[in-house]
Write a protein that holds these residues in place. Structure first.
Motif, PDB file in Angstrom:
ATOM      1  N   LEU A  80       2.195 -18.935   3.428  1.00  0.00           N
ATOM      2  CA  LEU A  80       1.435 -18.422   4.571  1.00  0.00           C
ATOM      3  C   LEU A  80       1.957 -17.059   5.013  1.00  0.00           C
ATOM      4  CD1 LEU A  80      -0.762 -19.016   6.655  1.00  0.00           C
ATOM      5  CD2 LEU A  80       0.976 -20.149   8.055  1.00  0.00           C
ATOM      6  N   VAL A  81       3.270 -16.962   5.097  1.00  0.00           N
ATOM      7  CA  VAL A  81       3.884 -15.710   5.547  1.00  0.00           C
ATOM      8  C   VAL A  81       3.577 -14.570   4.584  1.00  0.00           C
ATOM      9  CG1 VAL A  81       6.082 -14.520   5.829  1.00  0.00           C
ATOM     10  CG2 VAL A  81       5.729 -16.750   6.894  1.00  0.00           C
TER      11      VAL A  81
ATOM     12  N   ALA B 267       0.842  -1.185   0.000  1.00  0.00           N
ATOM     13  CA  ALA B 267       0.000   0.000   0.000  1.00  0.00           C
ATOM     14  C   ALA B 267       0.883   1.244   0.000  1.00  0.00           C
ATOM     15  CB  ALA B 267      -0.919   0.005   1.212  1.00  0.00           C
TER      16      ALA B 267
ATOM     17  N   THR C 156      -0.126 -13.603   4.723  1.00  0.00           N
ATOM     18  CA  THR C 156      -0.466 -12.845   5.932  1.00  0.00           C
ATOM     19  C   THR C 156       0.159 -11.462   5.875  1.00  0.00           C
ATOM     20  OG1 THR C 156      -0.508 -14.899   7.195  1.00  0.00           O
ATOM     21  CG2 THR C 156      -0.399 -12.853   8.440  1.00  0.00           C
ATOM     22  N   PHE C 157       1.363 -11.408   5.392  1.00  0.00           N
ATOM     23  CA  PHE C 157       2.081 -10.144   5.309  1.00  0.00           C
ATOM     24  C   PHE C 157       1.313  -9.140   4.452  1.00  0.00           C
ATOM     25  CE2 PHE C 157       5.503  -7.646   3.077  1.00  0.00           C
ATOM     26  CZ  PHE C 157       5.861  -6.870   4.169  1.00  0.00           C
ATOM     27  N   LEU C 158       0.826  -9.588   3.316  1.00  0.00           N
ATOM     28  CA  LEU C 158       0.179  -8.663   2.384  1.00  0.00           C
ATOM     29  C   LEU C 158      -1.284  -8.402   2.711  1.00  0.00           C
ATOM     30  CD1 LEU C 158       1.736  -9.868  -0.994  1.00  0.00           C
ATOM     31  CD2 LEU C 158       2.347  -7.864   0.392  1.00  0.00           C
ATOM     32  N   ARG C 159      -1.994  -9.432   3.186  1.00  0.00           N
ATOM     33  CA  ARG C 159      -3.446  -9.266   3.338  1.00  0.00           C
ATOM     34  C   ARG C 159      -3.938  -9.386   4.775  1.00  0.00           C
ATOM     35  NH1 ARG C 159      -4.489 -13.404  -0.612  1.00  0.00           N
ATOM     36  NH2 ARG C 159      -5.987 -14.149   0.931  1.00  0.00           N
ATOM     37  N   GLY C 160      -3.038  -9.727   5.705  1.00  0.00           N
ATOM     38  CA  GLY C 160      -3.474  -9.891   7.084  1.00  0.00           C
ATOM     39  C   GLY C 160      -4.383 -11.086   7.234  1.00  0.00           C
ATOM     40  N   VAL C 161      -5.128 -11.122   8.321  1.00  0.00           N
ATOM     41  CA  VAL C 161      -5.988 -12.279   8.573  1.00  0.00           C
ATOM     42  C   VAL C 161      -7.464 -11.894   8.500  1.00  0.00           C
ATOM     43  CG1 VAL C 161      -4.262 -13.404  10.014  1.00  0.00           C
ATOM     44  CG2 VAL C 161      -5.968 -11.909  11.057  1.00  0.00           C
ATOM     45  N   GLY C 162      -7.731 -10.645   8.156  1.00  0.00           N
ATOM     46  CA  GLY C 162      -9.115 -10.215   8.025  1.00  0.00           C
ATOM     47  C   GLY C 162      -9.714 -10.702   6.709  1.00  0.00           C
ATOM     48  N   PRO C 163     -11.008 -10.474   6.527  1.00  0.00           N
ATOM     49  CA  PRO C 163     -11.664 -10.907   5.283  1.00  0.00           C
ATOM     50  C   PRO C 163     -11.144 -10.091   4.121  1.00  0.00           C
ATOM     51  CG  PRO C 163     -13.122  -9.530   6.577  1.00  0.00           C
ATOM     52  CD  PRO C 163     -11.920  -9.763   7.420  1.00  0.00           C
ATOM     53  N   HIS C 164     -10.913 -10.725   2.968  1.00  0.00           N
ATOM     54  CA  HIS C 164     -10.381 -10.002   1.814  1.00  0.00           C
ATOM     55  C   HIS C 164     -11.471  -9.896   0.763  1.00  0.00           C
ATOM     56  CE1 HIS C 164      -8.678 -13.947   2.709  1.00  0.00           C
ATOM     57  NE2 HIS C 164      -9.095 -14.331   1.538  1.00  0.00           N
TER      58      HIS C 164
END
Lengths: 194, 194
Positions: free
Chosen positions: B181-182, B139, B185-193
């Motif tokens: 996985l890394v 971003a 998670t790094f790019l999109r996090g764990v929230g809903p995409h």
DNA sequence: TTCCCACGCAACAACGTTGATGCAAATCAG
DNA sequence: CTGATTTGCATCAACGTTGTTGCGTGGGAA
């Protein structure tokens, strides 16, 4: 136990605990001598108040864990909206962690007692994340164990970078800003959103 | 330096380095005795090959850093598409980190030499993230320092959880899965995409 | 003020770790 | 095979840390 400590004795105990936390945070294998020096106290006084190095560390653990539990509790993780609860608990924990860098950072301070508190907190966290997932804050395919580990790691990381905060007010503001950053990164990562 | 080591001497050196890595990974303050035992060697032999505890640790650092640099280089971070490069370097680093848990985990092994390599790697990472941001993988409002710290933290975390991988093949597959996985998670996090 | 407690200080024993040395036996290399 | 080198083992000195004790002094409490 025995009768209440005299004023100066109580002062020593507090000074020692505080010094131990500071010194051990920078060198977990620091000697009793170094701790005593930082506390402005003779080494023998340390041994008078805490029989073992172990006992001293356990005392640290007790204080820290008690405060941690307290600050997790008053975030009302089980009733507040997940996003609010997450932000609040993050700020609270960051505040506590900045004070107990050693005790809450290194598992050296682990005793049967503290281990119990840990697993309680961990269970609570997992439960919270499960609810968060049900309510759509977490992606439905997210592994909750991984989510918890990522969250802990982000909190740790936010903590480590935070330089010297002078007064309590600054600590609070810093904690809030960092909490926003942590929650944001946790949920959306660092990639482009939208 | 002197002439090349005899076969048995070379074997000892390798055994000691390997043992030191394993033992120190579980207890950074382990004694030379423990290391010698794990290496199947007398303690005096350790002192014969490495003058100091410090010298031993520095030798570990040299090996590890060399391998780390190598595996970062062959990910071609400066030319490959950012997402590809990120995945590749992550898998490579995870593989190396699983072998050098102590040396690459604890900063105890820091010498002037290794510090230089570190800053080189850090600079490279920052440069890479800057390019990734320009090309839209990160971003535009992301703090690159924070991004780097988050990335390092996620790699560490993925490493710690990874239980015992028996054979090299399993290590490789595991590293690839973890890398996915890394990066995810790094790019999109764990929230809903979406 | 008076009594008692906690403190600092000095000294001590016990430990574990580090690092060095000498020597006999095993092992490698030409 | 033979000479050189490495190793294991036993031993030793030096250090730092831990934990204890006794004593004189100064500050807290009644």
């Amino acid at each position: 136990m025995g009768r209440p400590l005299r004023a100066d004795a109580a002062r020593s105990v507090r000074a020692i605990l505080e010094a131990a936390e500071q010194v051990l945070a920078e060198d977990p294998s620091a000697s009793m001598e170094q701790i005593a020096e930082q506390a402005g106290v003779a080494r023998t006084t340390v041994h008078r108040r805490f029989a073992n190095r172990q006992a001293l560390i356990e005392a640290l653990g007790a204080s820290a864990k008690r405060q941690l539990m307290e600050c997790v509790d008053d975030a009302h993780m089980d009733t507040a909206p997940p996003l609010v609860a997450l932000h609040r608990v993050t700020a609270n924990v960051l505040r506590i962690k900045s004070v107990w860098r050693f005790t809450l950072g290194h598992p050296l301070a682990d005793t049967p007692l503290t281990a119990e508190i840990w697993s309680e907190i961990n269970a609570g966290a997992l439960e919270f994340f499960a609810r968060a997932q049900r309510e759509g804050l977490l992606a439905p395919d997210t592994d909750l164990m991984w989510a918890r580990r990522v969250y802990y790691a982000l909190v740790d990381e936010a903590q480590h970078g935070g330089g010297a905060d002078r007064d309590p007010d600054q600590v609070r503001q810093n904690a809030d800003a960092l909490a926003t950053l942590v929650v944001d990164t946790f949920l959306r990562g660092v990639g482009p959103h939208g």
